[in-house]
Scaffold this active site. Sequence first.
Site, PDB file in Angstrom:
ATOM      1  N   PRO A  14       0.834  -1.210   0.000  1.00  0.00           N
ATOM      2  CG  PRO A  14       0.013  -1.026   2.168  1.00  0.00           C
ATOM      3  CD  PRO A  14       0.719  -1.967   1.251  1.00  0.00           C
TER       4      PRO A  14
ATOM      5  CB  THR B 224      -0.452   7.732   0.610  1.00  0.00           C
ATOM      6  OG1 THR B 224      -0.960   7.080   1.766  1.00  0.00           O
ATOM      7  CG2 THR B 224      -1.228   9.019   0.372  1.00  0.00           C
TER       8      THR B 224
ATOM      9  CE1 TYR C 213      -1.426   7.813   9.052  1.00  0.00           C
ATOM     10  CE2 TYR C 213      -0.719   5.674   8.208  1.00  0.00           C
ATOM     11  CZ  TYR C 213      -0.679   7.058   8.165  1.00  0.00           C
ATOM     12  OH  TYR C 213       0.106   7.686   7.242  1.00  0.00           O
TER      13      TYR C 213
ATOM     14  NE  ARG D 113       9.440   5.771  -0.946  1.00  0.00           N
ATOM     15  CZ  ARG D 113       9.937   6.899  -0.456  1.00  0.00           C
ATOM     16  NH1 ARG D 113      11.040   7.420  -0.964  1.00  0.00           N
ATOM     17  NH2 ARG D 113       9.346   7.515   0.538  1.00  0.00           N
TER      18      ARG D 113
END
Length: 360
Positions: A24, A26, A181, A319
């Site tokens: 995952p 963003t 988070y 990445r």
Amino acid sequence: MTASIFAPTKMGPHSLQNRVVMNPMTRSRADVDAVPTPIMAEYYGQRGTAGLIVTEGTAPSPNGRGYARTPGLWNDAQVAGWTPVTAAAHAKGAKIFAQIMHTGRVSHAGNMPEGAKIVAPSAIALAGQMYTDAAGMQDYPVPQEMTEADIQQAKAEFVTAAKNAIAAGFDGVELHAANGYLLEQFISPDTNKRVDGWGGSVANRSRFLLEVAQEVVAAIGGDKVGVRISPYGMASGMAAYAEVDETYLALMARLAEIGLIYVHLVDHAAMGNPAIPAEFRAKLKAAWPRTFIVGGSVDAASAQAAVDAGAADLVGFGRAFIANPDLVARMQAGASLAAPDSATFYTPGEKGYTDYPALG
């Protein structure tokens, strides 16, 4: 000799075309209403040769949407926006899980819908600033300490988002309990100073994640639910603490009982963060009875070595997938990898998103 990371494998009932996971990340390409845009379907479709794709963090509610232009899964328009994304990934053979990410205190009103509120286990602000489209960099505000009603509402929001994910064609969801988070904010004694049944002991601080997991599994089935964890991580104000090993080994046992399909361990050592102690990593893997994913692989060789050593069942790349939509084919061919442009990681539009070419 273990199987190649490029060979097909199983994750419970899910047949994967290889052991390569797209981590995952963003990318901030949703619209102002947190609806996925058409270029997001193109982006994930381009990378659909992964065995498993885990999407960018996706908010379960307006309260959980901390960053600019991140997607959601709380309404019908968002479900409709995600449907072509899952179709595009499936067309290339990938399985795709939606990462459900409630940002908690890692948020700013400038990135949230009107009427949303910033909530956290305790009213402790994160140090530093975050980007907003309207006003640039802004200090993190002090979050509201969650009431019992807020906690019950947040749990229900995770369940709704999970059901919406299945409606949008996702194969499952990943609960984002890493990187500082909301779920990890409850787990850590540095961000959870509560003195009620949601704070204090390791068991009480773990309770929110465990109850979210239990309720999501009851709603969509354990074979459709994974979890991401980052013990020893430093993202969003996190740090190791005295009971970190005890906490996560206890979580492994309970999450295994609840029936989750996988654990996704974040390892950001390659990006300069402290490494997770090797002995503790081995204990986590030994404690987990089903698929164990390690994210943060540097290259194909290190990923294969992790599988060969029994340290991981699936290996995650982040990445490298940004600039190499055909990452699996490139690694398999021993081809060189393109470098991503960090200036376009979070900018709107196709540049630095869907315009990276495949080989040939």
